[in-house]
Design a protein around this motif. Structure first.
Motif, PDB file in Angstrom:
ATOM      1  N   ILE A   1       0.844  -1.196   0.000  1.00 36.57           N
ATOM      2  CA  ILE A   1       0.000   0.000   0.000  1.00 36.57           C
ATOM      3  C   ILE A   1       0.877   1.242   0.000  1.00 36.57           C
ATOM      4  CG2 ILE A   1      -1.791   1.275   1.268  1.00 36.57           C
ATOM      5  CD1 ILE A   1      -2.627  -1.426   2.500  1.00 36.57           C
ATOM      6  N   GLU A   2       0.592   2.172  -0.913  1.00 36.79           N
ATOM      7  CA  GLU A   2       1.313   3.439  -0.946  1.00 36.79           C
ATOM      8  C   GLU A   2       0.682   4.403   0.061  1.00 36.79           C
ATOM      9  OE1 GLU A   2       1.599   5.169  -4.790  1.00 36.79           O
ATOM     10  OE2 GLU A   2       2.830   3.552  -5.610  1.00 36.79           O
ATOM     11  N   THR A   3       1.514   5.055   0.834  1.00 42.17           N
ATOM     12  CA  THR A   3       1.032   6.038   1.800  1.00 42.17           C
ATOM     13  C   THR A   3       1.425   7.439   1.334  1.00 42.17           C
ATOM     14  OG1 THR A   3       3.056   5.748   3.095  1.00 42.17           O
ATOM     15  CG2 THR A   3       1.138   4.425   3.724  1.00 42.17           C
ATOM     16  N   PRO A   4       0.701   8.481   1.782  1.00 45.33           N
ATOM     17  CA  PRO A   4       0.976   9.848   1.311  1.00 45.33           C
ATOM     18  C   PRO A   4       2.393  10.316   1.644  1.00 45.33           C
ATOM     19  CG  PRO A   4      -1.166   9.736   2.392  1.00 45.33           C
ATOM     20  CD  PRO A   4      -0.496   8.426   2.646  1.00 45.33           C
ATOM     21  N   VAL A   5       2.938  11.142   0.754  1.00 43.31           N
ATOM     22  CA  VAL A   5       4.244  11.749   0.984  1.00 43.31           C
ATOM     23  C   VAL A   5       4.083  13.152   1.561  1.00 43.31           C
ATOM     24  CG1 VAL A   5       6.348  12.570  -0.140  1.00 43.31           C
ATOM     25  CG2 VAL A   5       5.390  10.362  -0.778  1.00 43.31           C
ATOM     26  N   LEU A   6       3.071  13.893   1.090  1.00 47.40           N
ATOM     27  CA  LEU A   6       2.771  15.205   1.666  1.00 47.40           C
ATOM     28  C   LEU A   6       1.890  14.979   2.885  1.00 47.40           C
ATOM     29  CD1 LEU A   6       2.062  17.255  -1.580  1.00 47.40           C
ATOM     30  CD2 LEU A   6       4.153  17.212  -0.214  1.00 47.40           C
ATOM     31  N   ASN A   7       2.382  15.363   4.045  1.00 42.14           N
ATOM     32  CA  ASN A   7       1.763  14.927   5.295  1.00 42.14           C
ATOM     33  C   ASN A   7       1.908  16.020   6.347  1.00 42.14           C
ATOM     34  OD1 ASN A   7       0.628  13.165   7.179  1.00 42.14           O
ATOM     35  ND2 ASN A   7       2.626  12.341   7.776  1.00 42.14           N
TER      36      ASN A   7
ATOM     37  N   ASP B   1      12.136  17.369  10.006  1.00 45.43           N
ATOM     38  CA  ASP B   1      11.359  17.092   8.797  1.00 45.43           C
ATOM     39  C   ASP B   1      11.758  18.042   7.673  1.00 45.43           C
ATOM     40  OD1 ASP B   1       9.760  15.105   9.953  1.00 45.43           O
ATOM     41  OD2 ASP B   1       8.335  16.567  10.736  1.00 45.43           O
ATOM     42  N   TYR B   2      11.675  17.540   6.433  1.00 50.24           N
ATOM     43  CA  TYR B   2      11.713  18.432   5.276  1.00 50.24           C
ATOM     44  C   TYR B   2      10.317  19.032   5.107  1.00 50.24           C
ATOM     45  CZ  TYR B   2      16.315  17.048   3.573  1.00 50.24           C
ATOM     46  OH  TYR B   2      17.667  16.836   3.434  1.00 50.24           O
ATOM     47  N   LEU B   3      10.254  20.333   4.828  1.00 46.95           N
ATOM     48  CA  LEU B   3       8.972  21.019   4.698  1.00 46.95           C
ATOM     49  C   LEU B   3       8.745  21.471   3.257  1.00 46.95           C
ATOM     50  CD1 LEU B   3       9.048  23.222   7.933  1.00 46.95           C
ATOM     51  CD2 LEU B   3       8.019  20.958   7.609  1.00 46.95           C
ATOM     52  N   VAL B   4       7.482  21.383   2.827  1.00 46.52           N
ATOM     53  CA  VAL B   4       7.082  21.811   1.487  1.00 46.52           C
ATOM     54  C   VAL B   4       5.986  22.858   1.638  1.00 46.52           C
ATOM     55  CG1 VAL B   4       6.128  21.090  -0.728  1.00 46.52           C
ATOM     56  CG2 VAL B   4       7.608  19.530   0.550  1.00 46.52           C
TER      57      VAL B   4
ATOM     58  N   PRO C   1      -1.515  29.662   2.083  1.00 44.94           N
ATOM     59  CA  PRO C   1      -0.306  30.459   2.340  1.00 44.94           C
ATOM     60  C   PRO C   1       0.097  30.410   3.810  1.00 44.94           C
ATOM     61  CG  PRO C   1      -1.831  31.674   0.948  1.00 44.94           C
ATOM     62  CD  PRO C   1      -2.572  30.466   1.426  1.00 44.94           C
ATOM     63  N   GLY C   2       1.398  30.243   4.050  1.00 48.30           N
ATOM     64  CA  GLY C   2       1.896  30.182   5.417  1.00 48.30           C
ATOM     65  C   GLY C   2       1.832  28.805   6.032  1.00 48.30           C
ATOM     66  N   LYS C   3       1.231  27.835   5.318  1.00 46.51           N
ATOM     67  CA  LYS C   3       1.146  26.458   5.800  1.00 46.51           C
ATOM     68  C   LYS C   3       2.146  25.584   5.027  1.00 46.51           C
ATOM     69  CE  LYS C   3      -2.407  27.308   8.509  1.00 46.51           C
ATOM     70  NZ  LYS C   3      -2.329  27.205   9.985  1.00 46.51           N
ATOM     71  N   PHE C   4       2.531  24.482   5.661  1.00 45.06           N
ATOM     72  CA  PHE C   4       3.542  23.614   5.061  1.00 45.06           C
ATOM     73  C   PHE C   4       3.148  22.154   5.206  1.00 45.06           C
ATOM     74  CE2 PHE C   4       5.626  27.510   6.143  1.00 45.06           C
ATOM     75  CZ  PHE C   4       6.582  27.709   5.170  1.00 45.06           C
ATOM     76  N   PHE C   5       3.539  21.366   4.209  1.00 41.39           N
ATOM     77  CA  PHE C   5       3.493  19.922   4.342  1.00 41.39           C
ATOM     78  C   PHE C   5       4.855  19.448   4.850  1.00 41.39           C
ATOM     79  CE2 PHE C   5       0.466  20.616   0.824  1.00 41.39           C
ATOM     80  CZ  PHE C   5      -0.651  19.981   1.342  1.00 41.39           C
ATOM     81  N   ALA C   6       4.873  18.315   5.536  1.00 47.06           N
ATOM     82  CA  ALA C   6       6.126  17.688   5.947  1.00 47.06           C
ATOM     83  C   ALA C   6       6.289  16.381   5.177  1.00 47.06           C
ATOM     84  CB  ALA C   6       6.124  17.426   7.448  1.00 47.06           C
ATOM     85  N   LEU C   7       7.512  16.097   4.761  1.00 46.43           N
ATOM     86  CA  LEU C   7       7.798  14.816   4.116  1.00 46.43           C
ATOM     87  C   LEU C   7       8.064  13.771   5.196  1.00 46.43           C
ATOM     88  CD1 LEU C   7      10.120  15.969   1.180  1.00 46.43           C
ATOM     89  CD2 LEU C   7       7.631  15.763   1.246  1.00 46.43           C
ATOM     90  N   PRO C   8       7.552  12.563   5.057  1.00 49.00           N
ATOM     91  CA  PRO C   8       7.608  11.579   6.146  1.00 49.00           C
ATOM     92  C   PRO C   8       9.012  11.035   6.398  1.00 49.00           C
ATOM     93  CG  PRO C   8       6.704  10.583   4.174  1.00 49.00           C
ATOM     94  CD  PRO C   8       6.857  12.033   3.866  1.00 49.00           C
ATOM     95  N   GLN C   9       9.385  10.956   7.675  1.00 47.32           N
ATOM     96  CA  GLN C   9      10.621  10.263   8.050  1.00 47.32           C
ATOM     97  C   GLN C   9      10.432   8.751   7.939  1.00 47.32           C
ATOM     98  OE1 GLN C   9      12.555  11.647  11.643  1.00 47.32           O
ATOM     99  NE2 GLN C   9      11.553  13.644  11.485  1.00 47.32           N
ATOM    100  N   SER C  10       9.202   8.312   8.103  1.00 51.58           N
ATOM    101  CA  SER C  10       8.786   6.929   7.859  1.00 51.58           C
ATOM    102  C   SER C  10       7.255   6.950   7.862  1.00 51.58           C
ATOM    103  CB  SER C  10       9.310   5.976   8.947  1.00 51.58           C
ATOM    104  OG  SER C  10       8.647   6.218  10.174  1.00 51.58           O
ATOM    105  N   PRO C  11       6.607   5.933   7.283  1.00 52.02           N
ATOM    106  CA  PRO C  11       5.130   5.940   7.224  1.00 52.02           C
ATOM    107  C   PRO C  11       4.484   5.470   8.527  1.00 52.02           C
ATOM    108  CG  PRO C  11       6.126   4.659   5.431  1.00 52.02           C
ATOM    109  CD  PRO C  11       7.162   4.855   6.474  1.00 52.02           C
TER     110      PRO C  11
END
Length: 352
Positions: free
Chosen positions: A187-193, A202-205, A211-221
């Motif tokens: 099962i694929e889990t979301p990357v933008l989280n 975390d890496y932020l996107v 505006p002013g909000k960010f997604f975090a890339l997962p360190q693990s699912p």
């Protein structure tokens, strides 16, 4: 389907000359798959010119594809093919058609899987010319790593790197097949989280919509696989991309891939049995791609308790290949005058 009907269906556009290109000599077999069993057969090959040699009336070319190399011979019996063969240079892309013939005994190359045969070329199609490559695609030459990375598309033509790609594919496929047999769902889990702080940053996107909000890339699912267990799917697998914003180390980079698993209704023996099975099929798959196979360990692995492990090795993850176990010397050191040992024994400690 005629070419006109393909235009009507929108498959080809009559206004784009590049879409009208068609390979006339289309592969019937891969270069590295030919052998003495194919002598007398007429075959068609596609690939890259690996080496080029003009011996006057004879032109020899080593043609390469992902499976290996085979020698082509242009002997002048087809003047058009011979003339084209003389124009070829390193890394030109061609299609060739001809008859598989046996090499003379003195010309057999024992170091090449196709060394007993060659292809006598009757037809040739030049698919693309090549400028002089920026780096050599020959294994014999050592290339600076920065140049290799800059021209990665050329570096991938080398057998070693190409085989590494194949090895990874085979290992991942073996893991997937094994886990499928064990009842796992991939099962694929979301990357933008949302951020789920673990051991690193975390890496932020940034979000354009908010505006002013960010997604975090997962360190693990982690959250997702636990949600799947709560949802009753019981066995989850993912070859998961993970991202950790931390300093580089020998065993860690910012972006990496891990085998991610989650199971319900199990105990520690189930986990050990499963991971041993994954390791076994991974090694078996890897050894099919390696010139020097990895020695297979004895399965199942020996089971020891944490206390025994610390007592024998002093660490909870010992390398048992070397037999460097701790030995209890407490009784031998009892009554000695050496202060370091004497103090430990008198305080009811252990000398190892």
């Amino acid at each position: 389907m005629t070419e006109d009907s393909r235009f009507k269906l929108g498959v080809l556009s009559p206004h784009n000359k590049y879409e009208r290109i068609k390979i006339m000599l289309k592969r019937t077999v891969y270069c590295g798959k030919l052998s003495s069993k194919d002598i007398g057969k007429e075959v068609t090959l596609n690939g890259w010119v690996h080496r080029w040699r003009d011996h006057g009336g004879l032109v020899f070319i080593d043609l390469r594809d992902k499976t290996g190399i085979v020698q082509l011979t242009f002997d002048g019996s087809s003047s058009e093919a011979h003339a084209t063969g003389q124009e070829l240079r390193m890394e030109y892309v061609v299609g060739v058609k001809g008859e598989v013939i046996a090499r003379a005994k003195e010309n057999v190359n024992p170091n090449l899987p196709t060394g007993e045969i060659e292809l006598k070329v009757k037809e040739i199609e030049l698919l693309n010319k090549s400028k002089t490559p920026a780096i050599s695609v020959s294994e014999e030459q050592e290339i600076d790593e920065n140049a290799r990375l800059k021209y990665r598309y050329l570096d991938m033509r080398k057998p070693t790197l190409a085989n590494n790609m194949l090895l990874r594919h085979k290992v991942v496929k073996a893991v997937r097949d094994y886990c499928d047999d064990e009842g796992f769902l991939e099962i694929e889990t979301p990357v933008l989280n949302k951020s789920t702080p673990e051991g690193a940053r975390d890496y932020l996107v940034p979000s354009r919509v908010f505006p002013g909000k960010f997604f975090a890339l997962p360190q693990s699912p982690q959250l997702f696989k636990q949600t799947l267990m709560i949802g009753g799917l019981e066995r989850y697998l993912q070859i998961a991309k993970c991202f950790r914003d931390e300093d580089l180390r020998a065993d860690r980079q910012p972006e990496f891939t891990q085998i991610d698993l989650e199971m319900s209704f199990i105990d520690e023996e189930d986990i050990m049995k499963l991971t041993e099975g994954i390791l076994k099929v991974s090694l078996e798959a890897a050894n099919k791609c390696l010139k020097n196979p990895i020695p297979m360990p004895n399965f199942p692995f020996p089971r020891i308790t944490y206390d025994e492990c610390m007592d024998r090795f002093g660490v909870d993850a010992p390398d048992m290949r070397f037999g460097l176990e701790l030995n209890d010397l407490t009784e031998l050191c009892r009554g000695v005058d050496f202060k370091v040992f004497k103090t430990v024994v008198e305080s009811k400690g252990v000398v190892k």
